[in-house]
Design a protein around this motif. Structure first.
Motif, PDB file in Angstrom:
ATOM      1  N   LYS A   1      37.230 -31.376  -1.367  1.00 39.98           N
ATOM      2  CA  LYS A   1      37.248 -32.675  -1.949  1.00 39.98           C
ATOM      3  C   LYS A   1      38.666 -33.151  -1.243  1.00 39.98           C
ATOM      4  CE  LYS A   1      37.186 -36.117  -5.322  1.00 39.98           C
ATOM      5  NZ  LYS A   1      38.435 -36.833  -4.878  1.00 39.98           N
TER       6      LYS A   1
ATOM      7  N   ASP B   1      39.377 -36.180   1.538  1.00 41.02           N
ATOM      8  CA  ASP B   1      40.253 -37.354   0.932  1.00 41.02           C
ATOM      9  C   ASP B   1      41.627 -37.512   1.751  1.00 41.02           C
ATOM     10  OD1 ASP B   1      38.239 -37.908  -1.113  1.00 41.02           O
ATOM     11  OD2 ASP B   1      39.153 -37.202  -2.741  1.00 41.02           O
TER      12      ASP B   1
ATOM     13  N   VAL C   1      30.392 -34.835  -3.631  1.00 40.30           N
ATOM     14  CA  VAL C   1      31.306 -34.256  -2.844  1.00 40.30           C
ATOM     15  C   VAL C   1      30.437 -33.422  -1.967  1.00 40.30           C
ATOM     16  CG1 VAL C   1      33.018 -32.600  -2.776  1.00 40.30           C
ATOM     17  CG2 VAL C   1      33.139 -34.034  -4.605  1.00 40.30           C
TER      18      VAL C   1
ATOM     19  N   GLN D   1      28.721 -35.741   0.655  1.00 42.54           N
ATOM     20  CA  GLN D   1      29.858 -36.458   1.526  1.00 42.54           C
ATOM     21  C   GLN D   1      30.259 -35.213   2.480  1.00 42.54           C
ATOM     22  OE1 GLN D   1      33.769 -37.289  -0.374  1.00 42.54           O
ATOM     23  NE2 GLN D   1      34.326 -38.408   1.459  1.00 42.54           N
TER      24      GLN D   1
ATOM     25  N   GLU E   1      37.239 -33.902  -9.088  1.00 41.61           N
ATOM     26  CA  GLU E   1      38.153 -33.086  -8.193  1.00 41.61           C
ATOM     27  C   GLU E   1      38.144 -31.867  -8.459  1.00 41.61           C
ATOM     28  OE1 GLU E   1      42.122 -34.538  -7.624  1.00 41.61           O
ATOM     29  OE2 GLU E   1      42.476 -32.907  -5.880  1.00 41.61           O
TER      30      GLU E   1
END
Length: 532
Positions: free
Chosen positions: A259, A263, A289, A292, A454
């Motif tokens: 993550k 990010d 997560v 993505q 996270e």
């Protein structure tokens, strides 16, 4: 199979291939073997004998793996220690392991007590940094003075303990998990092919070597003849830089790392297309997560590996094909559901889900995940009671709750014990609670894990404070604030163990036996951490 053969085989097949890259330096398999020989010879001169424990505390480097193989060559036991441990935590582990030799980074020396060195002879405390002003021997000094020839050959059995790896327990004291040569070799031989002169792969190592996933990955890479690019600790920009620079093919990440990469504002500036395989695990992966990641790493195959220290790493796996979100709407829906699972058992491991009586549960019914096979731990070091609680009739009781679907995929459903898994690290609530209870103004305390995108889980303290001894506003005797409590824990616990949030209660719910009802606490205070 003795694990020293993993390196011997790789050196024989690809002696001139780069084995490890660290801090800009490259070492071939032949050079690593010679360094291992030098270290084993030097350790023998220091008086390290079969069965002795050899401890190490330092961020990742090639030296950690050299120490492992040198200890194994002498039939000694390797004891990696979490480099984020505080003084008391380190002392606990050293008291348990009683090492005859300690390799340590200079920055951690003060934790030992610089004068006493925890009672170890000065010549058996080796500084791992390149140079030292402490008056103690440095690692490279030790190697330079020793012969590069292999003078010692292991004589132990494959079921002898080769590693003691510490894991949090249900009490504040850590437990030393005993892993044998077979614990590592059986997994590696069943899942990996040996080094091939025509196949070159580069593995970027970020998981710490004191963690089972890190050490298992390192030994696997050695046997496979891969090049390991070693990071001291994970840092997003450095990770992306190293992937691009060395065209890394493989990497293992915990969900938190993945993550943080995606990010990062510079994520799109790097060429990460060389990555063929990304393995993740050690903590629950949020569905948003991994979805993505599948989109942002289109050329990579993803593997979810589930296991724990007591099982010598992976026991179940969600393979790459289950991460390919293609097909009919119904098929995609099923695959999305499977992305929340930990996959199926590996072929060399038996995994069952059992009820409180040890009987296998039916499809969809929750029970405790248990496993058995040649690579399970042999027990906890000098902890017979704890061993009997976890090892029953050859099965390792993992403490994780789960259930199976009709296709055999296993899904986690919480834990029978109240461990908290934060960013791949296991945290014992009782250990944190003991620190909280030592605060002079805290009357009662409990710790729970709460969902966090996270970190998987974050640590929340629920505390009952004492009445102030002086009027509010006087500056004396006022109850502690949330920041006060977090700072108090910061000074006494490794960073990953300290609470990230604190809530205040009038009292804690308890049963008639005085036990805190953690389930009630989670229902009241278990709301997720707010995104910052």
């Amino acid at each position: 199979m003795n694990t020293t053969e993993l390196l011997t085989i790789a050196e024989a097949i690809v002696p001139d291939r780069t084995a490890m890259i660290f801090d800009g330096r490259e070492f071939t398999y032949e050079q690593i073997s010679q360094r291992v020989n030098r270290l084993a010879n030097a350790m023998a001169e220091l008086g390290v004998h079969p069965g002795d424990r050899v401890a190490t505390m330092q961020v990742n480097s090639h030296r950690s793996i050299e120490i492992y193989f040198a200890a194994a060559q002498l039939d000694a036991t390797y004891v990696p220690i979490n480099f984020r441990a505080k003084t008391e935590e380190l002392h606990q582990m050293l008291r348990i392991a009683q090492p005859s030799c300690l390799f340590i980074g200079e920055r951690y020396l003060e934790l030992l007590g610089e004068e006493e060195l925890f009672g170890l002879p000065r010549d058996r405390v080796i500084i791992l940094d390149a140079g030292t002003t402490t008056g103690l021997t440095s690692y490279e000094q030790l190697l330079r003075a020793a012969s590069p020839e292999q003078l010692h050959f292991p004589e132990g059995e494959d079921d002898d303990t080769t590693v003691i790896m510490f894991t949090s327990g249900t009490t504040s004291a850590p437990k030393g998990v005993m892993l044998t040569h077979d614990s590592f070799a059986s997994y590696i031989l069943s899942t990996v092919t040996p080094a091939d002169p025509d196949l070159e792969e580069t593995n970027l190592v970020t998981v710490p070597y004191y963690h089972i996933a890190g050490l298992q990955a390192a030994l696997t890479a050695v046997y496979a003849g891969r090049t390991q690019v070693i990071m001291r600790q994970f840092e997003p920009v450095e990770w992306m830089t190293l992937v691009q620079e060395h065209r890394a093919n493989r990497a293992m990440l915990v969900p938190t790392m993945l993550k943080q990469l995606m990010d990062h504002p510079k994520f799109g500036e790097f060429d990460l297309s060389s990555l063929d395989v990304i393995t993740y695990g050690a903590a629950p992966m949020p569905i948003e997560v991994i979805r993505q990641a599948i989109e942002k790493f289109p050329g990579a195959s993803f593997i979810n590996a589930f296991g724990q220290t007591e099982t010598a790493s992976t026991i179940t796996m969600l393979p790459p094909e289950d991460h390919v979100l293609e097909g009919t709407p119904q098929e995609i829906e099923k695959k999305l559901r499977r992305l929340t699972s930990i996959g199926k058992p590996l072929e060399d491991v038996e995994v069952e889900i059992v009820d409180e009586d040890g009987n296998a549960t039916s499809v969809g019914d929750t029970g405790e995940i248990v496993a058995r096979g040649p690579r399970m731990m042999s027990g906890y070091w000098q902890e017979d009671t704890a061993t009997q609680e976890t090892l029953r009739s050859g099965w390792v009781y993992t403490g994780d709750l789960g259930y199976r679907d009709e296709d055999g995929y296993i899904y986690l459903a919480g834990r029978s014990k109240d461990f908290i898994k934060r960013g791949g690290e296991m945290v014992s609530p009782e250990e944190v609670e003991q620190v909280l209870m030592s605060h002079p103004q805290i009357d009662d305390a409990a710790v729970i894990g709460v969902a966090d995108v996270e970190w998987g889980e974050e640590i929340r303290a629920v505390v009952v404070t004492m009445l102030p001894a002086a009027p509010l506003g006087s500056g004396e005797g006022e109850p502690p604030t949330e920041d006060d409590i977090i700072e108090y824990c910061r000074e006494r616990l490794a960073g990953f163990k300290r609470p990230r949030s604190v809530v205040f209660a009038n009292e804690l719910p308890r049963n008639v036996m005085g036990k805190v009802l953690k389930r009630d606490l989670r229902e009241i205070y278990g709301y997720p951490v707010e995104s910052s």
